[in-house]
Design a protein around this motif. Structure first.
Motif, PDB file in Angstrom:
ATOM      1  N   ALA A  83      60.501  24.297  50.395  1.00 47.14           N
ATOM      2  CA  ALA A  83      61.043  24.572  51.728  1.00 47.14           C
ATOM      3  C   ALA A  83      62.507  24.970  51.636  1.00 47.14           C
ATOM      4  O   ALA A  83      62.949  25.911  52.323  1.00 47.14           O
ATOM      5  CB  ALA A  83      60.872  23.350  52.626  1.00 47.14           C
ATOM      6  N   LEU A  84      63.267  24.290  50.801  1.00 44.29           N
ATOM      7  CA  LEU A  84      64.678  24.615  50.630  1.00 44.29           C
ATOM      8  C   LEU A  84      64.848  26.024  50.072  1.00 44.29           C
ATOM      9  O   LEU A  84      65.682  26.799  50.559  1.00 44.29           O
ATOM     10  CB  LEU A  84      65.343  23.591  49.712  1.00 44.29           C
ATOM     11  CG  LEU A  84      66.815  23.789  49.415  1.00 44.29           C
ATOM     12  CD1 LEU A  84      67.635  23.737  50.705  1.00 44.29           C
ATOM     13  CD2 LEU A  84      67.306  22.739  48.436  1.00 44.29           C
ATOM     14  N   MET A  85      64.059  26.378  49.076  1.00 45.94           N
ATOM     15  CA  MET A  85      64.135  27.731  48.504  1.00 45.94           C
ATOM     16  C   MET A  85      63.780  28.778  49.553  1.00 45.94           C
ATOM     17  O   MET A  85      64.422  29.824  49.649  1.00 45.94           O
ATOM     18  CB  MET A  85      63.214  27.854  47.287  1.00 45.94           C
ATOM     19  CG  MET A  85      63.745  27.142  46.070  1.00 45.94           C
ATOM     20  SD  MET A  85      62.792  27.478  44.561  1.00 45.94           S
ATOM     21  CE  MET A  85      61.247  26.700  44.960  1.00 45.94           C
ATOM     22  N   ARG A  86      62.774  28.496  50.358  1.00 45.60           N
ATOM     23  CA  ARG A  86      62.347  29.439  51.395  1.00 45.60           C
ATOM     24  C   ARG A  86      63.454  29.643  52.428  1.00 45.60           C
ATOM     25  O   ARG A  86      63.747  30.760  52.840  1.00 45.60           O
ATOM     26  CB  ARG A  86      61.076  28.942  52.063  1.00 45.60           C
ATOM     27  CG  ARG A  86      60.476  29.896  53.060  1.00 45.60           C
ATOM     28  CD  ARG A  86      59.188  29.350  53.624  1.00 45.60           C
ATOM     29  NE  ARG A  86      58.192  29.191  52.592  1.00 45.60           N
ATOM     30  CZ  ARG A  86      57.138  29.982  52.433  1.00 45.60           C
ATOM     31  NH1 ARG A  86      56.941  30.979  53.252  1.00 45.60           N
ATOM     32  NH2 ARG A  86      56.274  29.778  51.474  1.00 45.60           N
ATOM     33  N   ARG A  87      64.086  28.550  52.850  1.00 49.29           N
ATOM     34  CA  ARG A  87      65.151  28.648  53.849  1.00 49.29           C
ATOM     35  C   ARG A  87      66.370  29.368  53.279  1.00 49.29           C
ATOM     36  O   ARG A  87      67.025  30.132  53.984  1.00 49.29           O
ATOM     37  CB  ARG A  87      65.507  27.266  54.371  1.00 49.29           C
ATOM     38  CG  ARG A  87      64.342  26.687  55.202  1.00 49.29           C
ATOM     39  CD  ARG A  87      64.613  25.332  55.710  1.00 49.29           C
ATOM     40  NE  ARG A  87      65.430  25.452  56.906  1.00 49.29           N
ATOM     41  CZ  ARG A  87      65.914  24.431  57.553  1.00 49.29           C
ATOM     42  NH1 ARG A  87      65.687  23.211  57.130  1.00 49.29           N
ATOM     43  NH2 ARG A  87      66.643  24.609  58.621  1.00 49.29           N
ATOM     44  N   ARG A  88      66.685  29.146  52.013  1.00 52.62           N
ATOM     45  CA  ARG A  88      67.796  29.868  51.382  1.00 52.62           C
ATOM     46  C   ARG A  88      67.510  31.363  51.337  1.00 52.62           C
ATOM     47  O   ARG A  88      68.385  32.180  51.608  1.00 52.62           O
ATOM     48  CB  ARG A  88      68.032  29.352  49.969  1.00 52.62           C
ATOM     49  CG  ARG A  88      68.724  28.042  49.916  1.00 52.62           C
ATOM     50  CD  ARG A  88      68.927  27.621  48.469  1.00 52.62           C
ATOM     51  NE  ARG A  88      69.584  26.339  48.402  1.00 52.62           N
ATOM     52  CZ  ARG A  88      69.609  25.574  47.333  1.00 52.62           C
ATOM     53  NH1 ARG A  88      68.995  25.959  46.221  1.00 52.62           N
ATOM     54  NH2 ARG A  88      70.235  24.425  47.348  1.00 52.62           N
ATOM     55  N   THR A  89      66.286  31.699  50.966  1.00 51.11           N
ATOM     56  CA  THR A  89      65.897  33.107  50.909  1.00 51.11           C
ATOM     57  C   THR A  89      66.013  33.750  52.283  1.00 51.11           C
ATOM     58  O   THR A  89      66.557  34.858  52.423  1.00 51.11           O
ATOM     59  CB  THR A  89      64.455  33.243  50.378  1.00 51.11           C
ATOM     60  OG1 THR A  89      64.408  32.705  49.054  1.00 51.11           O
ATOM     61  CG2 THR A  89      64.012  34.692  50.361  1.00 51.11           C
ATOM     62  N   GLU A  90      65.533  33.062  53.304  1.00 52.09           N
ATOM     63  CA  GLU A  90      65.617  33.596  54.663  1.00 52.09           C
ATOM     64  C   GLU A  90      67.077  33.775  55.090  1.00 52.09           C
ATOM     65  O   GLU A  90      67.403  34.736  55.766  1.00 52.09           O
ATOM     66  CB  GLU A  90      64.892  32.692  55.653  1.00 52.09           C
ATOM     67  CG  GLU A  90      63.398  32.738  55.504  1.00 52.09           C
ATOM     68  CD  GLU A  90      62.689  31.740  56.390  1.00 52.09           C
ATOM     69  OE1 GLU A  90      63.370  30.922  57.065  1.00 52.09           O
ATOM     70  OE2 GLU A  90      61.457  31.757  56.410  1.00 52.09           O
ATOM     71  N   GLY A  91      67.921  32.844  54.704  1.00 57.23           N
ATOM     72  CA  GLY A  91      69.343  32.946  55.020  1.00 57.23           C
ATOM     73  C   GLY A  91      69.978  34.153  54.366  1.00 57.23           C
ATOM     74  O   GLY A  91      70.787  34.871  54.995  1.00 57.23           O
ATOM     75  N   ARG A  92      69.628  34.403  53.116  1.00 56.88           N
ATOM     76  CA  ARG A  92      70.167  35.588  52.425  1.00 56.88           C
ATOM     77  C   ARG A  92      69.689  36.867  53.075  1.00 56.88           C
ATOM     78  O   ARG A  92      70.445  37.820  53.246  1.00 56.88           O
ATOM     79  CB  ARG A  92      69.774  35.555  50.939  1.00 56.88           C
ATOM     80  CG  ARG A  92      70.601  34.605  50.119  1.00 56.88           C
ATOM     81  CD  ARG A  92      70.392  34.840  48.631  1.00 56.88           C
ATOM     82  NE  ARG A  92      69.015  34.603  48.213  1.00 56.88           N
ATOM     83  CZ  ARG A  92      68.553  33.452  47.753  1.00 56.88           C
ATOM     84  NH1 ARG A  92      69.353  32.416  47.674  1.00 56.88           N
ATOM     85  NH2 ARG A  92      67.300  33.335  47.388  1.00 56.88           N
ATOM     86  N   ILE A  93      68.427  36.902  53.459  1.00 56.62           N
ATOM     87  CA  ILE A  93      67.867  38.088  54.111  1.00 56.62           C
ATOM     88  C   ILE A  93      68.553  38.330  55.452  1.00 56.62           C
ATOM     89  O   ILE A  93      68.879  39.465  55.797  1.00 56.62           O
ATOM     90  CB  ILE A  93      66.341  37.956  54.277  1.00 56.62           C
ATOM     91  CG1 ILE A  93      65.664  38.017  52.911  1.00 56.62           C
ATOM     92  CG2 ILE A  93      65.800  39.033  55.208  1.00 56.62           C
ATOM     93  CD1 ILE A  93      64.201  37.660  52.910  1.00 56.62           C
ATOM     94  N   ALA A  94      68.796  37.262  56.192  1.00 56.34           N
ATOM     95  CA  ALA A  94      69.432  37.389  57.506  1.00 56.34           C
ATOM     96  C   ALA A  94      70.856  37.903  57.389  1.00 56.34           C
ATOM     97  O   ALA A  94      71.333  38.642  58.256  1.00 56.34           O
ATOM     98  CB  ALA A  94      69.417  36.045  58.219  1.00 56.34           C
ATOM     99  N   ARG A  95      71.547  37.499  56.318  1.00 56.52           N
ATOM    100  CA  ARG A  95      72.934  37.976  56.122  1.00 56.52           C
ATOM    101  C   ARG A  95      72.926  39.423  55.730  1.00 56.52           C
ATOM    102  O   ARG A  95      73.684  40.227  56.003  1.00 56.52           O
ATOM    103  CB  ARG A  95      73.654  37.156  55.063  1.00 56.52           C
ATOM    104  CG  ARG A  95      74.072  35.800  55.542  1.00 56.52           C
ATOM    105  CD  ARG A  95      74.967  35.151  54.517  1.00 56.52           C
ATOM    106  NE  ARG A  95      74.239  34.898  53.283  1.00 56.52           N
ATOM    107  CZ  ARG A  95      73.829  33.713  52.873  1.00 56.52           C
ATOM    108  NH1 ARG A  95      74.087  32.663  53.581  1.00 56.52           N
ATOM    109  NH2 ARG A  95      73.165  33.569  51.753  1.00 56.52           N
TER     110      ARG A  95
END
Length: 79
Positions: A67-79
């Protein structure tokens, strides 16, 4: 698969409800939660925990990491 003794794959179903609830609380999205549970169970089959490690705690840690990896990935994509 390693030679570690591990509960039969069918016994992983005992933990599915717990994992779903945890995944939903971490990811807030039903589809992502289901994916994370599936990935966690697959990880348990491919590389089970050491015999002295409690299965439920190990599954929870794997799920939290996913879950942490998924949320980090989503954060990078959003930026």
């Amino acid at each position: 698969m390693t030679g570690h003794p591990f509960p039969h794959p069918d016994s992983l179903i005992e933990h599915a409800g717990f994992l779903r609830a945890l995944a939903r609380s971490l990811l807030f999205d039903e589809a992502q939660a289901d994916d994370a549970v599936q990935q966690t169970l697959l990880a348990a089959l491919e590389k089970p925990p050491a015999p002295h490690v409690p299965v439920r705690a190990w599954l929870a840690r794997v799920l939290r990491n996913l879950a942490l990896m998924r949320r980090r990935t989503e954060g990078r994509i959003a930026r």
